[in-house]
Design an enzyme around this catalytic site. Structure first.
Site, short mmCIF file in Angstrom:
data_model
loop_
_atom_site.label_atom_id
_atom_site.label_comp_id
_atom_site.label_asym_id
_atom_site.label_seq_id
_atom_site.Cartn_x
_atom_site.Cartn_y
_atom_site.Cartn_z
N PRO A 77 61.56 76.31 40.13
CA PRO A 77 62.39 76.64 38.96
C PRO A 77 63.78 76.03 39.01
CG PRO A 77 61.13 78.54 39.60
CD PRO A 77 60.84 77.48 40.63
N CYS A 78 64.14 75.33 37.93
CA CYS A 78 65.33 74.49 37.94
C CYS A 78 66.62 75.26 37.69
CB CYS A 78 65.20 73.37 36.92
SG CYS A 78 65.10 73.95 35.21
N GLN A 79 66.52 76.50 37.23
CA GLN A 79 67.75 77.19 36.85
C GLN A 79 68.71 77.33 38.03
OE1 GLN A 79 64.72 78.09 36.08
NE2 GLN A 79 64.56 78.64 33.92
N PHE A 81 69.55 75.15 40.15
CA PHE A 81 70.36 73.95 40.33
C PHE A 81 71.14 73.58 39.07
CE2 PHE A 81 66.48 73.35 42.93
CZ PHE A 81 67.05 73.44 44.18
#
Length: 357
Positions: A77-79, A81
């Site tokens: 999950p990119c949130q 970064f």
């Protein structure tokens, strides 16, 4: 023989589509996928088979049920970064690369691909990922790709880390060569695909809900805006944004935008017909979140238009509610970009297979 693939944090399967579908790369076979979003897993199963599981990745690592595969792909999950996440330093999602790498080891994969937002490449975790990969016997390379350079109708920039078993696979040449360009003087490559290329053929949407009819009209539905919203849409000219709204109709411009005199040039903006789309996020149906107004009609883009601007073919099946499908579309990896990475990996694995034979 097709290379066996595992997709972790798979969502609805945009990245898998780029690897396995014959209209994209088509040289891989999905044998397992995992995500914790039930609606996304249902979509994955509808398109790729019942081997997708809904669950927690750390619990799956403990289960001992990881199948063997040639490659593991996925985007933790990119949130954690993202620059949009102001509390990202203590975000537990930053650590989900660890069970990802555990499954890389358990599967016996010869290659892995991690996809994420740009911030990954400058994060502390980037060094930790490459260190763990080295301990597992992988060499790594990384880069930042623009989806539009690979045929996706969207200027979405994403970071990739690719690892390969140094004892089994020859080095990966990365990034892939561009397949499309914005340089009009470069006649050797097709131009970037544009919003016009993807959605100009669609009629004005009529219904307010998901439609029980064949694609593309099933997901081509409109919202039900207030009269004030309609006045705001009409005040934004082609290519315009919230600053045009403020200039043309200050009386109906939100006070928070009037007080904020800089930044946010995409907010309440219209897409341009003859450019690729901006990054499609999960709330593309809310024009206050970005440049998501139709180029000329007075409305935000529909789910079908968003799916096309992500690069999904109309026959791809999305399941769930309107909100769940929007989340699947916005969180996906553009299949065209995934296919470019897949071709690089497939060539490396082909050379190894040929050598082994």
């Amino acid at each position: 023989m097709k290379h066996k693939l595992i997709d972790l944090f798979s969502g609805c399967g945009g990245m898998t589509l780029g690897f396995v579908h014959p209209d994209f790369c088509g040289k891989f076979e999905s044998v397992f996928a995992l995500d914790n979003d039930p609606a996304a897993v249902d979509s994955y199963r509808a398109n790729f088979g019942d081997h997708a599981q809904c669950g927690d990745i750390e619990e799956w690592v403990k289960s001992g049920r990881t199948p063997k595969a040639d490659i593991v792909i996925g985007g933790p999950p990119c949130q954690g970064f993202s620059l949009l996440n102001k509390k990202r330093r203590n975000d537990h999602r930053r650590a989900l690369w660890e069970p990802y790498m555990d499954i890389v080891a358990l599967s016996g994969a010869r290659v892995f691909v991690i996809e994420n937002v740009q911030g990954l490449l400058k994060s502390e975790e980037f060094g930790e990922i490459t260190t763990r990969a080295d301990e597992l016997g992988f060499e790594t390379t990384s880069g930042l790709l623009n989806a539009a350079d690979y045929g996706a109708p969207q200027t979405r920039k994403r970071a990739f880390i690719i690892g390969w078993k140094r004892s089994e696979v020859t080095p990966v040449s990365f990034p892939p060569q561009q397949t499309h360009t914005s340089d009009e003087a470069n006649k050797s490559l097709p131009r970037w695909r544009t919003v016009r290329d993807m959605i100009a053929d669609l009629p004005e949407p009529e219904e307010l809900e998901i439609r029980n009819e064949p694609a593309p009209l099933n997901l081509h539905f409109r919202r039900n805006p207030t009269e004030k919203s309609m006045m705001r849409y009409r005040a934004v000219p082609p290519g315009g944004n919230r600053f045009d709204l403020q200039k043309n109709r200050p009386d109906i411009t939100p006070q928070c935008w009037i007080k904020k005199t800089s930044g946010g040039t995409d907010l309440f903006g219209r897409l341009w017909w003859d450019r690729p789309s901006v990054t499609i996020r999960t709330e593309f149906f809310k024009p206050e979140k970005g440049r998501y107004l139709h180029p000329e009609q007075h409305r935000p883009i529909t789910h079908r238009e968003a799916a096309r601007l992500m690069g999904f073919p109309d026959e791809f099946i999305f399941t769930g509610t309107k909100i769940e499908i929007a989340r699947q579309i916005g969180n996906a990896v553009p299949p065209d970009m995934a296919a470019a990475v897949a071709e690089v990996v497939a060539e490396v694995l082909r050379q190894k297979t040929k050598k082994a034979a």
